[in-house]
Design an enzyme around this catalytic site. Structure first.
Site, short mmCIF file in Angstrom:
data_model
loop_
_atom_site.label_atom_id
_atom_site.label_comp_id
_atom_site.label_asym_id
_atom_site.label_seq_id
_atom_site.Cartn_x
_atom_site.Cartn_y
_atom_site.Cartn_z
N GLY A 45 3.88 5.43 -77.00
CA GLY A 45 5.06 4.82 -77.57
C GLY A 45 5.96 5.90 -78.15
O GLY A 45 5.46 6.97 -78.55
N GLN A 50 12.49 9.79 -82.95
CA GLN A 50 11.59 10.89 -82.57
C GLN A 50 12.22 11.85 -81.57
O GLN A 50 11.67 12.93 -81.31
CB GLN A 50 10.29 10.33 -82.00
CG GLN A 50 9.48 9.57 -83.02
CD GLN A 50 8.16 9.11 -82.44
OE1 GLN A 50 8.09 8.07 -81.81
NE2 GLN A 50 7.12 9.92 -82.61
N CYS A 99 0.49 10.39 -83.73
CA CYS A 99 1.93 10.24 -83.53
C CYS A 99 2.47 11.53 -82.93
O CYS A 99 2.09 12.62 -83.36
CB CYS A 99 2.59 9.96 -84.88
SG CYS A 99 4.38 9.78 -84.79
N LEU A 100 3.36 11.40 -81.95
CA LEU A 100 3.93 12.60 -81.32
C LEU A 100 4.68 13.46 -82.33
O LEU A 100 4.79 14.66 -82.15
CB LEU A 100 4.89 12.19 -80.20
CG LEU A 100 4.26 11.47 -79.00
CD1 LEU A 100 5.34 11.08 -78.01
CD2 LEU A 100 3.20 12.32 -78.34
N HIS A 141 3.52 0.46 -85.40
CA HIS A 141 3.66 1.91 -85.57
C HIS A 141 5.05 2.37 -85.13
O HIS A 141 5.72 3.12 -85.86
CB HIS A 141 2.56 2.63 -84.76
CG HIS A 141 2.67 4.13 -84.76
ND1 HIS A 141 1.70 4.95 -85.29
CD2 HIS A 141 3.64 4.96 -84.30
CE1 HIS A 141 2.09 6.21 -85.17
NE2 HIS A 141 3.25 6.25 -84.55
N GLU A 142 5.48 1.92 -83.94
CA GLU A 142 6.77 2.37 -83.42
C GLU A 142 7.93 1.82 -84.24
O GLU A 142 8.90 2.54 -84.53
CB GLU A 142 6.93 1.99 -81.95
CG GLU A 142 5.94 2.65 -81.00
CD GLU A 142 5.82 4.14 -81.18
OE1 GLU A 142 6.81 4.80 -81.55
OE2 GLU A 142 4.71 4.67 -80.96
N HIS A 145 8.91 3.59 -87.39
CA HIS A 145 9.79 4.75 -87.24
C HIS A 145 11.26 4.37 -87.47
O HIS A 145 12.06 5.18 -87.91
CB HIS A 145 9.67 5.36 -85.84
CG HIS A 145 8.46 6.23 -85.66
ND1 HIS A 145 8.26 7.39 -86.37
CD2 HIS A 145 7.38 6.12 -84.83
CE1 HIS A 145 7.13 7.96 -85.97
NE2 HIS A 145 6.57 7.21 -85.05
NI NI Z 1 4.75 7.65 -84.12
#
Ligand code: NI
Length: 189
Positions: A45, A50, A99-100, A141-142, A145
């Site tokens: 995701g 991000q 997380c990226l 989670h997404e 952000h």
């Molecule tokens: Ni994340």
């Protein structure tokens, strides 16, 4: 085009993102770039902040998890202006998340297992659905952000203490990262 992933410490990750409007220019291109960036970094995701864009836009592809979660086979979603309502009566489940934007750190996060999700897709069709299980976690989670939150906000005080040094090194770019990334305070631009 693969974009650099903005890493912990970047202010855009802490801002409330803006609503996407229909006349937003380059939306399709942005979605394509987010997909490419996510696949190139082996994510499941990615949210627009991000990649440095403060917009309420998320891409999710959880197909890779189908061995553990057969219901996730082929599940791919573009979420424009998503609205998550957590079902406070649903059981809480604790699982490891990563997380990226926080490379090299994964921590247990406790979340409710059921949500109601409203969103618009890439064709501007509106949807509304109850979602549960692992997908509900990924969506939460997404969408966090988009409110300027990250999973590390939800971990215990002691765990936070334990990753403190790693996080301050991350801001300086002193972290191993296998994909193109943009650190807040590194000399490499
Ligand atoms: Ni994340």
């Amino acid at each position: 085009m693969i974009l650099p992933v903005y890493i912990y410490g970047q202010p855009v990750l802490r801002k409330e993102a803006e609503l996407v409007t229909k006349d937003y220019e380059g939306l399709n291109e942005l979605i394509e770039n987010m997909k490419e960036t996510m696949y190139a970094s082996n994510g499941i995701g990615i949210a627009a902040p991000q990649v440095g864009v403060s917009l309420k836009l998320v891409f999710i592809d959880v197909d890779v998890l189908k061995e553990d979660f057969p219901e996730l086979e082929g599940v791919q979603m573009v979420l424009i202006n998503p609205e998550v309502t957590v079902d406070e009566n649903s059981p809480k489940v604790t699982r490891e998340e990563g997380c990226l934007s926080v490379p090299g750190i994964s921590e247990n996060v406790t979340r409710h297992s059921k949500i109601h999700l409203k969103w618009t897709d890439e064709n501007w069709v509106e949807h509304e659905e109850d979602i549960e299980g692992y997908l509900a976690r990924v969506v939460q989670h997404e969408c966090d952000h988009l409110d300027g939150h990250m999973f590390i906000d939800w971990i215990s005080a002691i765990r936070k203490q334990l990753i403190r040094t790693k996080l301050s090194n991350m801001i300086k770019g002193k972290v191993r990262c296998s994909y193109k990334a943009k650190f807040f305070n590194s000399k490499k631009k």
